[in-house]
Write an enzyme that holds these catalytic residues in place. Sequence first.
Site, short mmCIF file in Angstrom:
data_model
loop_
_atom_site.label_atom_id
_atom_site.label_comp_id
_atom_site.label_asym_id
_atom_site.label_seq_id
_atom_site.Cartn_x
_atom_site.Cartn_y
_atom_site.Cartn_z
N LYS A 22 0.78 -1.22 0.03
CA LYS A 22 -0.11 0.10 0.14
C LYS A 22 0.99 1.26 0.15
CE LYS A 22 -1.82 1.66 3.98
NZ LYS A 22 -1.65 3.19 4.33
N ASN A 23 1.83 1.34 0.89
CA ASN A 23 2.76 2.41 0.99
C ASN A 23 3.55 2.84 -0.07
OD1 ASN A 23 1.11 2.97 3.03
ND2 ASN A 23 2.49 2.37 4.60
N ARG A 93 -4.76 10.60 2.70
CA ARG A 93 -3.47 11.56 3.36
C ARG A 93 -2.50 11.64 2.19
NH1 ARG A 93 -1.76 13.68 7.91
NH2 ARG A 93 0.65 13.31 7.65
N CYS A 117 -4.58 12.55 12.76
CA CYS A 117 -5.61 11.48 12.66
C CYS A 117 -5.08 11.01 13.95
CB CYS A 117 -4.90 10.75 11.32
SG CYS A 117 -3.63 9.95 11.92
N ARG A 122 0.84 14.65 13.02
CA ARG A 122 1.56 14.41 11.75
C ARG A 122 1.76 15.66 10.86
NH1 ARG A 122 -1.45 8.80 9.56
NH2 ARG A 122 0.62 8.79 8.15
N PRO A 123 2.55 16.47 11.25
CA PRO A 123 3.00 17.82 10.42
C PRO A 123 3.64 17.57 9.20
CG PRO A 123 4.48 17.38 12.53
CD PRO A 123 3.47 16.37 12.40
N ILE A 124 3.69 18.36 8.36
CA ILE A 124 4.60 18.11 6.91
C ILE A 124 5.54 19.08 6.91
CG2 ILE A 124 2.83 16.99 6.03
CD1 ILE A 124 2.20 19.62 4.21
N ASP A 125 6.17 19.63 8.04
CA ASP A 125 7.30 20.71 8.07
C ASP A 125 8.61 20.27 7.34
OD1 ASP A 125 6.97 18.99 10.62
OD2 ASP A 125 9.07 20.00 10.80
N GLN A 126 8.90 18.77 7.58
CA GLN A 126 10.15 18.51 6.78
C GLN A 126 9.73 18.37 5.08
OE1 GLN A 126 13.13 17.74 8.42
NE2 GLN A 126 11.58 18.95 9.79
N ASP A 305 3.97 0.36 12.18
CA ASP A 305 2.64 -0.22 11.53
C ASP A 305 2.30 -1.69 12.01
OD1 ASP A 305 2.93 1.71 8.54
OD2 ASP A 305 2.33 2.25 10.35
N ARG A 397 -9.31 -0.15 3.85
CA ARG A 397 -8.28 0.84 3.32
C ARG A 397 -6.92 0.30 2.98
NH1 ARG A 397 -7.62 6.10 6.53
NH2 ARG A 397 -5.78 6.05 5.21
C1 EPZ Z 1 3.86 6.78 6.36
O1 EPZ Z 1 3.41 7.85 6.95
C2 EPZ Z 1 2.94 5.68 6.23
N1 EPZ Z 1 1.73 6.12 5.38
C3 EPZ Z 1 2.29 5.28 7.58
O2 EPZ Z 1 1.60 4.05 7.43
C4 EPZ Z 1 3.60 4.84 8.48
O3 EPZ Z 1 3.14 4.84 9.68
C5 EPZ Z 1 4.61 6.06 8.59
O4 EPZ Z 1 4.93 6.27 7.41
C6 EPZ Z 1 5.89 5.36 9.36
O5 EPZ Z 1 6.43 4.37 8.77
C7 EPZ Z 1 2.22 5.96 3.84
O6 EPZ Z 1 3.36 5.62 3.66
C8 EPZ Z 1 0.67 6.43 3.20
P1 EPZ Z 1 6.34 9.90 8.46
P2 EPZ Z 1 3.89 9.34 6.85
O7 EPZ Z 1 6.55 11.14 7.80
O8 EPZ Z 1 4.81 9.45 5.62
C9 EPZ Z 1 6.84 13.12 11.94
C10 EPZ Z 1 -0.31 2.75 7.59
O9 EPZ Z 1 -0.89 2.05 8.48
N2 EPZ Z 1 6.95 13.96 10.89
O10 EPZ Z 1 7.42 8.86 8.29
O11 EPZ Z 1 2.82 10.42 7.35
C11 EPZ Z 1 5.44 12.29 12.19
O12 EPZ Z 1 4.68 13.23 13.08
C12 EPZ Z 1 0.05 4.42 7.66
O13 EPZ Z 1 -0.03 2.20 6.57
C13 EPZ Z 1 7.42 15.30 11.20
O14 EPZ Z 1 7.38 15.71 12.32
O15 EPZ Z 1 4.88 9.09 8.26
C14 EPZ Z 1 5.77 11.00 12.81
O16 EPZ Z 1 6.01 11.22 14.24
C15 EPZ Z 1 0.06 4.58 9.27
N3 EPZ Z 1 7.31 16.09 10.27
C16 EPZ Z 1 7.10 10.69 12.13
O17 EPZ Z 1 7.63 11.82 11.74
C17 EPZ Z 1 7.14 15.76 8.92
O18 EPZ Z 1 7.19 16.84 8.11
C18 EPZ Z 1 6.87 9.69 11.05
O19 EPZ Z 1 6.19 10.20 9.91
C19 EPZ Z 1 7.09 14.50 8.59
C20 EPZ Z 1 6.74 13.75 9.80
#
Ligand code: EPZ
Length: 434
Positions: A22-23, A93, A117, A122-126, A305, A397
């Site tokens: 999926k991812n 998302r 959620c 889950r911010p997107i600052d990075q 996950d 999903r």
């Molecule tokens: C992906 O989410 C996956 N979703 C998630 O799977 C998975 O849990 C996650 O990666 C971690 O492996 C998809 O790929 C669609 P992250 P993503 O950015 O990209 C923080 C599932 O069940 N962060 O790696 O949103 C964030 O808050 C889903 O399939 C920032 O602070 O995860 C989190 O604490 C659930 N700033 C950590 O990093 C940012 O700009 C990891 O988030 C981005 C992230």
Amino acid sequence: MKQYIIKGGKPLRGSVTIGGAKNSALGILVASVMTNEPVIVENLPDIGDVQVLLNAIREIGAIVEQIDEHTVRINASLVGDVCMDYDFIRKIRGSYYFIGAMLGKRRKATVALPGGCQIGTRPIDQHIKGFEALGAKISIEHGNVEAVTDKLVGSHIYLDCISVGATINIMMAACMAEGKTIIENPAKEPHIVDVANFLNSMGADIKGAGTDTIRIRGVESLHGTTYSIIPDQIEAGTYMMAAAATGGDVLIQNVIPKHLDVISAKLIEIGVTVEEYPDAVRVIANKKLRHTNVKTFPYPGFPTDMQPQFAALLSLSEGTSMVTETVFEDRLKYTSELCRMGAKIKVEGTTAFITGVDGLESAAVCAPDLRAGAALVIAALAADGYTTIDQIEYIERGYEGVCEKIRNLGGVMEKIDIDDNSDIQRFKLRASNQ
Ligand code: EPZ
């Protein structure tokens, strides 16, 4: 309204085939709009998130043909400027990947900010840090992110935290930036490598995906491709946990065992037998399971996950286990639903203390999110009696044909319409002699 009804207590036995990741699929489908030539994506999982994203891709003007249930052909030559409103991003998302893809292709994108959620803010600052480093001007107004630039220029980007989404989003924009981009501290999950391989099959020049440093040399344009998605590491891990929780013997086929190393290691630690084959793993659980401790970490650590599914299994292991969630700040809420099934779990901060019980009890429970929903299915399969699970759209999903796959393993599970009481009676009648 639909729900799952499960009559638990039977060991799962037999073999199950794992679908596409999926991812990976979400990143790859969005990246497919970066070229004006046809792209064929194979081994797509037939799940809710993929169908929603394919509809979003249609709505921005691409032609999407469903060749079969696991293959699509996408032609994005008519896609203009992209403006994805909050309705899109609430449904999926992964729509935020359109920022990176359309910045790369058209130097402009407007996408609604994703909200938080059930598992965290889950911010997107990075993501934004990376786009700005590549020269994009980012403005956030009225809940939308607008990214625009005359040109993208390669840069040396150090991610402050390991982020799957930011790594994929920045990779897509950078592969069409002028010059060289280095991404330090990227995510290394199998799906990062899969998206990088997909982009390279379209003519991108990305090296080092899956390592601590990704190096990208920008190209003028990307061409069409035919690409097959890797097997889903988390779907495979989920069935491994279900086999263990029911004391079963299951061959999980169409996997990349290397991607399951840490899951296999933790299962072996608690007394489960895991046999590895070239593209399969066999999970055999024929004795009382032991407790252990686990902390979630980005790959190659134990996947966040898989955390809820492992907690459901540890609820049945002798002794007290500790499950610590380090990736998301709020991913233990589901434990209250497990407690309604007789699990003994105490949550303190980001750690769940689980005291194993001899057996779980059937109950009426509700899936709070995708992976917690999978954990409830595992618990229900292990518990004696009839368990019903609401909000199954979360589970569907991310898991294709879960009822059918569980039934093929000897589990007693159906999707019923709770507004039709005869559905429930018919199921119980059928289940009574299984
Ligand atoms: C992906 O989410 C996956 N979703 C998630 O799977 C998975 O849990 C996650 O990666 C971690 O492996 C998809 O790929 C669609 P992250 P993503 O950015 O990209 C923080 C599932 O069940 N962060 O790696 O949103 C964030 O808050 C889903 O399939 C920032 O602070 O995860 C989190 O604490 C659930 N700033 C950590 O990093 C940012 O700009 C990891 O988030 C981005 C992230």
